[in-house]
Design a protein around this motif. Structure first.
Motif, PDB file in Angstrom:
ATOM      1  N   ARG A  72       0.620  -0.873   0.143  1.00 26.97           N
ATOM      2  CA  ARG A  72       0.153   0.116   0.022  1.00 26.97           C
ATOM      3  C   ARG A  72       0.545   1.087   0.196  1.00 26.97           C
ATOM      4  O   ARG A  72       0.355   2.064  -0.585  1.00 26.97           O
ATOM      5  CB  ARG A  72      -1.038  -0.146   1.441  1.00 26.97           C
ATOM      6  N   TYR A  73       2.155   1.345   0.691  1.00 28.11           N
ATOM      7  CA  TYR A  73       2.144   2.305   0.833  1.00 28.11           C
ATOM      8  C   TYR A  73       4.286   2.755  -0.397  1.00 28.11           C
ATOM      9  O   TYR A  73       4.868   3.850  -0.042  1.00 28.11           O
ATOM     10  CB  TYR A  73       3.112   3.021   2.769  1.00 28.11           C
ATOM     11  N   SER A  74       4.536   0.928  -1.112  1.00 27.12           N
ATOM     12  CA  SER A  74       5.594   1.264  -0.935  1.00 27.12           C
ATOM     13  C   SER A  74       5.816   2.167  -2.111  1.00 27.12           C
ATOM     14  O   SER A  74       4.899   2.288  -2.625  1.00 27.12           O
ATOM     15  CB  SER A  74       5.990  -0.279  -1.642  1.00 27.12           C
ATOM     16  N   VAL A  75       7.235   2.432  -2.752  1.00 25.94           N
ATOM     17  CA  VAL A  75       7.083   4.015  -3.713  1.00 25.94           C
ATOM     18  C   VAL A  75       7.192   2.653  -4.851  1.00 25.94           C
ATOM     19  O   VAL A  75       6.368   2.964  -5.903  1.00 25.94           O
ATOM     20  CB  VAL A  75       8.728   4.646  -3.517  1.00 25.94           C
ATOM     21  N   ASP A  76       8.340   1.690  -5.047  1.00 27.27           N
ATOM     22  CA  ASP A  76       8.397   0.994  -6.366  1.00 27.27           C
ATOM     23  C   ASP A  76       9.156  -0.532  -5.462  1.00 27.27           C
ATOM     24  O   ASP A  76       9.774  -0.866  -6.185  1.00 27.27           O
ATOM     25  CB  ASP A  76       9.676   1.630  -7.199  1.00 27.27           C
ATOM     26  N   TYR A  77       7.973  -1.364  -4.937  1.00 26.12           N
ATOM     27  CA  TYR A  77       8.191  -1.980  -4.124  1.00 26.12           C
ATOM     28  C   TYR A  77       8.648  -3.369  -5.550  1.00 26.12           C
ATOM     29  O   TYR A  77       9.169  -4.313  -5.362  1.00 26.12           O
ATOM     30  CB  TYR A  77       7.140  -2.827  -3.315  1.00 26.12           C
ATOM     31  N   LEU A  78       7.691  -3.335  -5.899  1.00 20.70           N
ATOM     32  CA  LEU A  78       7.662  -5.044  -7.193  1.00 20.70           C
ATOM     33  C   LEU A  78       8.353  -4.011  -8.060  1.00 20.70           C
ATOM     34  O   LEU A  78       9.210  -5.091  -9.108  1.00 20.70           O
ATOM     35  CB  LEU A  78       5.962  -4.838  -8.102  1.00 20.70           C
ATOM     36  N   LYS A  79       8.794  -3.570  -8.335  1.00 22.96           N
ATOM     37  CA  LYS A  79      10.241  -2.995  -9.181  1.00 22.96           C
ATOM     38  C   LYS A  79      10.926  -3.696  -8.881  1.00 22.96           C
ATOM     39  O   LYS A  79      12.429  -4.579  -9.963  1.00 22.96           O
ATOM     40  CB  LYS A  79      10.380  -1.573  -9.558  1.00 22.96           C
ATOM     41  N   VAL A  80      11.599  -3.865  -7.975  1.00 26.89           N
ATOM     42  CA  VAL A  80      13.299  -3.864  -7.040  1.00 26.89           C
ATOM     43  C   VAL A  80      13.005  -4.661  -6.010  1.00 26.89           C
ATOM     44  O   VAL A  80      14.004  -4.786  -5.449  1.00 26.89           O
ATOM     45  CB  VAL A  80      14.266  -2.274  -6.282  1.00 26.89           C
ATOM     46  N   SER A  81      12.060  -5.500  -5.286  1.00 29.96           N
ATOM     47  CA  SER A  81      11.978  -5.909  -4.838  1.00 29.96           C
ATOM     48  C   SER A  81      12.523  -7.731  -5.109  1.00 29.96           C
ATOM     49  O   SER A  81      11.945  -8.035  -6.053  1.00 29.96           O
ATOM     50  CB  SER A  81      10.581  -6.586  -3.607  1.00 29.96           C
ATOM     51  N   GLN A  82      12.727  -8.289  -3.866  1.00 31.55           N
ATOM     52  CA  GLN A  82      13.149 -10.082  -3.743  1.00 31.55           C
ATOM     53  C   GLN A  82      12.370 -10.327  -4.620  1.00 31.55           C
ATOM     54  O   GLN A  82      12.685 -11.789  -4.798  1.00 31.55           O
ATOM     55  CB  GLN A  82      14.531 -10.411  -2.547  1.00 31.55           C
ATOM     56  N   ARG A  83      10.557 -10.462  -4.920  1.00 31.00           N
ATOM     57  CA  ARG A  83       9.793 -11.018  -5.010  1.00 31.00           C
ATOM     58  C   ARG A  83      10.369 -11.007  -6.551  1.00 31.00           C
ATOM     59  O   ARG A  83       9.270 -11.685  -7.002  1.00 31.00           O
ATOM     60  CB  ARG A  83       8.945 -10.665  -4.774  1.00 31.00           C
TER      61      ARG A  83
END
Length: 252
Positions: free
Chosen positions: A158-169
């Motif tokens: 909800r609050y992340s800036v670019d989570y899906l772009k840079v996370s290990q996921r």
């Protein structure tokens, strides 16, 4: 590694050093069993951050190159690893480590591989590797199985800036395996569990590069939501946050 990926941790280094999770002893032992038990085996950790994983390697007594491009992170690694005289600190990246040709027997990347230009990093690892170097790629992946863990994941998204772009996921097994091709790495998953106070959970959340930094007007809203989530799930003042600690290890 881009300048953005290098600099985005500068204002999070203290929280990163204090509150990021550790690693399962079994994972570290698994790597240790795959290198010769000689003191002249040279190790390099690439993008070592504040030295959380490096400390586990340094305890073996082998020479360790601690390669980290971010000055704030490197300074904290110097502090954490001050007692280990077998550590040499290098300002460098995965694509340009600054290490001599053929100087390293084991190359480790913990919680950092997703920042690398894989093709350029592989070429650099082959250059600095002695013979066919052994490469270990490690990262902790948060579970989302419990009610708290699922709620925490939702809060971050909800609050992340670019989570899906840079996370290990975003790192798929096939993508990491391709880094080793035509060789085939061993793959193992280990379990790691933390029990966190609110202060520890707060610090860990603020250490993520994809969350608003402490100067953001959103930060107080994030922390208020985090407090509500914590209070709903805490037991004896702590919440349980578990991880899959993933390891790829093999020659390149």
């Amino acid at each position: 590694m881009s300048s953005d990926s290098i600099n985005r941790f500068s204002d999070r280094a203290e929280n990163y050093d204090r509150f990021r999770p550790g690693y399962p002893p079994g994972l570290v032992d698994f790597i240790r069993e795959r290198i010769p038990s000689r003191e002249d085996v040279v190790i390099a950790e690439i993008a070592a951050g504040t030295g959380i994983f490096t400390e586990l390697l340094a305890r073996w007594g082998n020479p360790v190159y601690v390669v980290e491009p971010n000055a704030d992170m490197r300074q904290l690694a110097l502090r954490r690893l001050a007692a280990f005289k077998n550590c040499t600190f290098i300002e460098g990246t995965a694509e340009s480590t600054g290490l001599p040709d053929g100087s390293v027997d084991l190359i480790v990347s913990a919680q950092a591989f997703h920042w690398f230009d894989a093709a350029k990093a592989k070429a650099e690892f082959k250059r600095i590797g002695h013979g066919n170097p052994l490469v270990a790629i490690v990262w902790n992946l948060r579970n989302t199985d419990s009610a708290f863990e699922s709620g925490y994941e939702s809060l971050i998204r909800r609050y992340s800036v670019d989570y899906l772009k840079v996370s290990q996921r975003k790192m798929k097994t096939a993508d990491v395996s391709a880094f080793y091709a035509p060789m085939k790495p061993e793959y193992r998953v280990f379990k790691y569990v933390d029990f966190l106070t609110f202060e520890q959970l707060r610090g860990r959340t603020l250490s993520y590069s994809y969350m608003p930094d402490q100067s953001s007007p959103l930060t107080q809203e994030v922390l208020a939501s985090l407090r509500v989530l914590f209070e709903a799930h805490q037991r004896d003042g702590k919440v349980r946050l578990s991880y899959k600690s993933r390891l790829f290890i093999g020659n390149i």
